[in-house]
Each structure stands twice: as structure tokens, then as C-alpha cells.
Design a protein around this motif. Sequence first.
Motif, short mmCIF file in Angstrom:
data_model
loop_
_atom_site.label_atom_id
_atom_site.label_comp_id
_atom_site.label_asym_id
_atom_site.label_seq_id
_atom_site.Cartn_x
_atom_site.Cartn_y
_atom_site.Cartn_z
N ALA A 45 0.53 -1.43 0.21
CA ALA A 45 -0.25 -0.09 0.06
C ALA A 45 0.44 1.38 -0.24
CB ALA A 45 -0.60 0.44 1.23
N CYS A 46 2.01 0.72 0.08
CA CYS A 46 3.01 2.24 0.18
C CYS A 46 4.32 2.04 -0.14
CB CYS A 46 3.52 3.28 2.19
SG CYS A 46 3.68 2.05 3.06
N GLU A 47 5.19 2.65 -0.61
CA GLU A 47 6.81 2.72 -0.77
C GLU A 47 7.86 2.47 0.16
OE1 GLU A 47 7.66 6.01 -2.85
OE2 GLU A 47 6.43 5.67 -4.63
N GLY A 48 8.24 1.71 0.53
CA GLY A 48 9.99 1.46 1.48
C GLY A 48 10.52 0.15 0.70
N GLN A 49 11.14 -0.03 1.52
CA GLN A 49 12.06 -1.32 1.43
C GLN A 49 11.38 -2.61 1.53
OE1 GLN A 49 15.08 0.42 1.05
NE2 GLN A 49 16.37 -1.51 0.59
N PHE A 50 12.00 -4.25 1.08
CA PHE A 50 11.50 -4.62 1.30
C PHE A 50 12.44 -5.53 2.41
CE2 PHE A 50 9.68 -6.86 -3.07
CZ PHE A 50 9.55 -5.86 -3.17
#
Length: 180
Positions: A45-50
Motif C-alpha cells: 500500500a505504500c513505498e518502502g524497503q523489502f
Amino acid sequence: MSLHVQSWAQAPEQPWRNGGGRTRELLVWPTPEDWQVRVSVADIACEGQFSPFPGVRRWFQVLSGAGVVLEGDALPLTPDSEPHAFEGMLAPHCTLVHGPTRDLNLMVRAGPGGMWRARSPWHASPGWRGLYTTQATTLRAGAHTQTLAPHTLAWSDDTPGHWQIDPPVRAWWLSQENAA
């Protein structure tokens, strides 16, 4: 010989290890404590780090939504893209193209593996093998025939040989071959 089935709807939703999204774990095989294969469907749902998974090979397929761009890749991954493979230790940053996505994930800890579109019948090698389908279909795996609902994982660790789906639908073969 056995064929197992797990639907997405019956898998409990849980937060990602890094808290950046939610996932439904369809399978951890052979045990949750010592898994060699993990299959999940994640909602981003939002950008970020795996989350990092050192020593794990990962395959990633966008199932729905406009897609994502993973750090280090020039082109977006969309539902029309082929599955994307990368090393789990990389933990790339994920940028959403336009809104949330739902994604299929295969993680393999030991031995060669893979994920590819189920466009044609497959001769499954010994090891762990599976099929994830987004549409209703019938799977024929060796002597087994199983009707599958949409968003279902079918898998086996003892049914090598000819696998096919009828009718052909939007689905992916998954594998982890026995190490030689």
C-alpha cells in the motif's frame, strides 16, 4: 502421492517482518522453523524497503494494480511482466507506479527454483512444485485432478511428472528442485 491446496482467502493476514506491508502466507515448507520454500501474496500500500532474506532466492509477480519499480530496475513490474527474480539479501526499495498492488512471492532457500507463467503443460522434476492461479481452473498433476478456485495455491513434494491446467488461465508454475 499427494496434492495440497491452500486458498488465499483462508490464509491469515499478517504484517511484514519490516512492518511495511501486509501478507498472507500460503505455504512455508517443510516446516515454519526450517523452511526451504515460502509462498505468499502481499499487499503493498505504500513505498518502502523489502525485508532482507539473506541466502534466499526470491521471485516476485505483480498480480493486480498498476505495478512497482524495484530499486536497480529501470522498468516497472506490472501484471503483464514476467516474474522478477532477485537475491533476498538485496531487500530493494519498492516504488509504487500508481496506487497499491497485490503481488505473488516465491522464496527458495536451498536448491534451484523458479516461477514462470503456466502457458503450457509442465514436466515437473522431483522436489517441491506448485501452481498459483488467479482464476478458476482444473489442475492435472500426475494421476491427480483438482478443481481450483481463483487465488489458490496447489502444491506437492511427491508428484513429479506431467502437470497441466484446463482451461489455460492466468497462473504460474512454482518450483524448488532437489539439490543434487
